[in-house]
Motif scaffolding. Sequence first.
Motif, short mmCIF file in Angstrom:
data_model
loop_
_atom_site.label_atom_id
_atom_site.label_comp_id
_atom_site.label_asym_id
_atom_site.label_seq_id
_atom_site.Cartn_x
_atom_site.Cartn_y
_atom_site.Cartn_z
N ILE A 1 65.98 11.27 54.93
CA ILE A 1 66.94 10.60 55.61
C ILE A 1 67.97 11.55 56.27
N SER A 2 67.87 12.62 56.32
CA SER A 2 68.81 13.69 56.80
C SER A 2 69.00 13.57 58.38
N ASN A 3 68.17 13.02 59.05
CA ASN A 3 68.10 13.04 60.54
C ASN A 3 68.66 11.65 60.97
N LEU A 4 69.04 10.73 59.90
CA LEU A 4 69.80 9.41 60.40
C LEU A 4 71.08 9.43 60.61
N GLY A 5 71.70 10.62 60.12
CA GLY A 5 73.22 10.61 60.49
C GLY A 5 74.04 9.58 59.65
N VAL B 1 75.42 5.25 53.14
CA VAL B 1 74.37 5.52 52.01
C VAL B 1 74.70 4.93 50.63
N HIS B 2 75.77 4.96 50.16
CA HIS B 2 76.22 4.37 49.22
C HIS B 2 75.80 2.82 48.98
N SER B 3 76.23 2.18 50.09
CA SER B 3 75.97 1.05 50.12
C SER B 3 74.49 0.50 50.23
N ILE B 4 73.81 1.32 50.84
CA ILE B 4 72.42 1.16 51.06
C ILE B 4 71.77 1.16 49.68
N VAL B 5 71.88 2.20 48.77
CA VAL B 5 71.04 2.39 47.76
C VAL B 5 71.55 1.32 46.61
N ASN C 1 61.68 -8.87 37.48
CA ASN C 1 61.57 -7.46 36.74
C ASN C 1 60.84 -6.49 37.93
N TYR C 2 61.17 -6.70 39.03
CA TYR C 2 60.47 -6.04 40.18
C TYR C 2 61.55 -5.59 41.25
N ILE C 3 61.26 -4.21 41.86
CA ILE C 3 62.09 -4.09 43.19
C ILE C 3 61.25 -4.27 44.24
N VAL C 4 61.70 -5.23 45.05
CA VAL C 4 61.02 -5.66 45.97
C VAL C 4 61.18 -5.19 47.57
N PRO C 5 60.23 -4.38 48.33
CA PRO C 5 60.66 -3.67 49.55
C PRO C 5 61.11 -4.93 50.43
N GLU C 6 60.34 -5.94 50.45
CA GLU C 6 60.71 -7.12 51.52
C GLU C 6 62.18 -7.42 51.35
N ILE C 7 62.71 -7.64 50.13
CA ILE C 7 64.13 -8.04 49.82
C ILE C 7 65.00 -6.68 50.32
N PHE C 8 64.45 -5.65 50.14
CA PHE C 8 65.44 -4.46 50.50
C PHE C 8 65.28 -4.23 52.01
N ARG C 9 64.25 -4.37 52.74
CA ARG C 9 64.07 -4.39 54.21
C ARG C 9 65.17 -5.52 54.78
N LYS C 10 65.25 -6.66 54.18
CA LYS C 10 66.10 -7.50 54.96
C LYS C 10 67.67 -7.42 54.74
N GLU C 11 67.86 -6.90 53.25
CA GLU C 11 69.39 -6.56 53.17
C GLU C 11 69.53 -5.22 53.90
N LEU C 12 68.90 -4.35 54.05
CA LEU C 12 68.99 -3.22 54.85
C LEU C 12 69.57 -3.34 56.15
N ILE C 13 68.75 -4.29 56.89
CA ILE C 13 69.08 -4.67 58.34
C ILE C 13 70.49 -5.16 58.20
N GLU C 14 70.97 -6.34 57.28
CA GLU C 14 72.36 -6.68 57.28
C GLU C 14 73.17 -5.76 57.01
N VAL C 15 72.96 -4.69 56.13
CA VAL C 15 74.09 -3.55 55.87
C VAL C 15 74.18 -2.50 57.14
N LEU C 16 73.14 -2.48 57.81
CA LEU C 16 73.17 -1.53 58.97
C LEU C 16 73.88 -2.17 60.17
N THR C 17 73.66 -3.82 60.38
CA THR C 17 74.35 -4.54 61.20
C THR C 17 75.87 -4.53 61.13
#
Length: 273
Positions: free
Chosen positions: A116-120, A126-130, A138-154
């Motif tokens: 992710i070094s090129n994302l600036g 980064v702390h908020s994203i991780v 019991n699972y870490i779900v990519p779809e949930i992460f994707r949805k929340e990631l969009i909100e954090v970036l927005t």
Amino acid sequence: MMRISDTVKHLIIINVIMFIGTLAIGSGNLFYEWFAMYFPQNDAFKPWQIITHMFMHGGATHILFNMFALWMFGSPVEQVLGSKRFLFLYISAGLGAVLLQLGFYYYQYYQASFGISNLGLSSDLVHSIVNINSVDGNYIVPEIFRKELIEVLTDSNYSGPQIDAATFGSLFEMNKVTLATMVGASGCIMGVMAAFGMMNPEAKLMMIFLPIPIKAKYFIPGIIILDLISGLTGQSFFSPSNTAYMAHVGGAVTGFLIMWYWKKTQFNRNRWN
């Protein structure tokens, strides 16, 4: 039937009390949030978790097998070492376990961060994203992460390069590492098992799923090697896939080193035989 030694008995009592507390207080979540070991980049991390996670367990089967192993291997080891040296071995193995497992997590985390070094991204972003909660059961779900990631970036008004599949994968890997937790006495017990094997190399042991007697000098190193392979490859042999395998290896290596020192030192007060 082998008599349970005093320190082992007290350790089992503490583990059982902590397990009951996990079930009874805060709907099963509060004790876990306080006392499980969280990755230091996680907002839930607290320094005391380095010790308290050794007395936490994730379920009835988890604590049952660990306490059985603590009784079976711990009592004969304590009878030889005495209570003080046994407790030193036990806690030291637990610390060695968490040190190696955290080192392995940090390696995974920083390896992923190169992607992710090129994302600036700022360190705060980064702390908020991780720290995105992408857990479902019991699972870490990519779809949930994707949805929340969009909100954090927005919310942060991110305007950098587009996040493609590769950079998303790196961010998700960092999120998985950050959300990882450690509980259980397994690292401590692996150190005790290593001590038992050095004291009783000819003792014959069996696994529940492989009822073939194997000498301790082959059995215990074999278990450690399988844990190391599982930790490096993600291939589970006998334990659940979410097991902290490198913690097992760290505990066993720490126990071995302590026993090696006590056996080889020229000072009789430090010898165990």
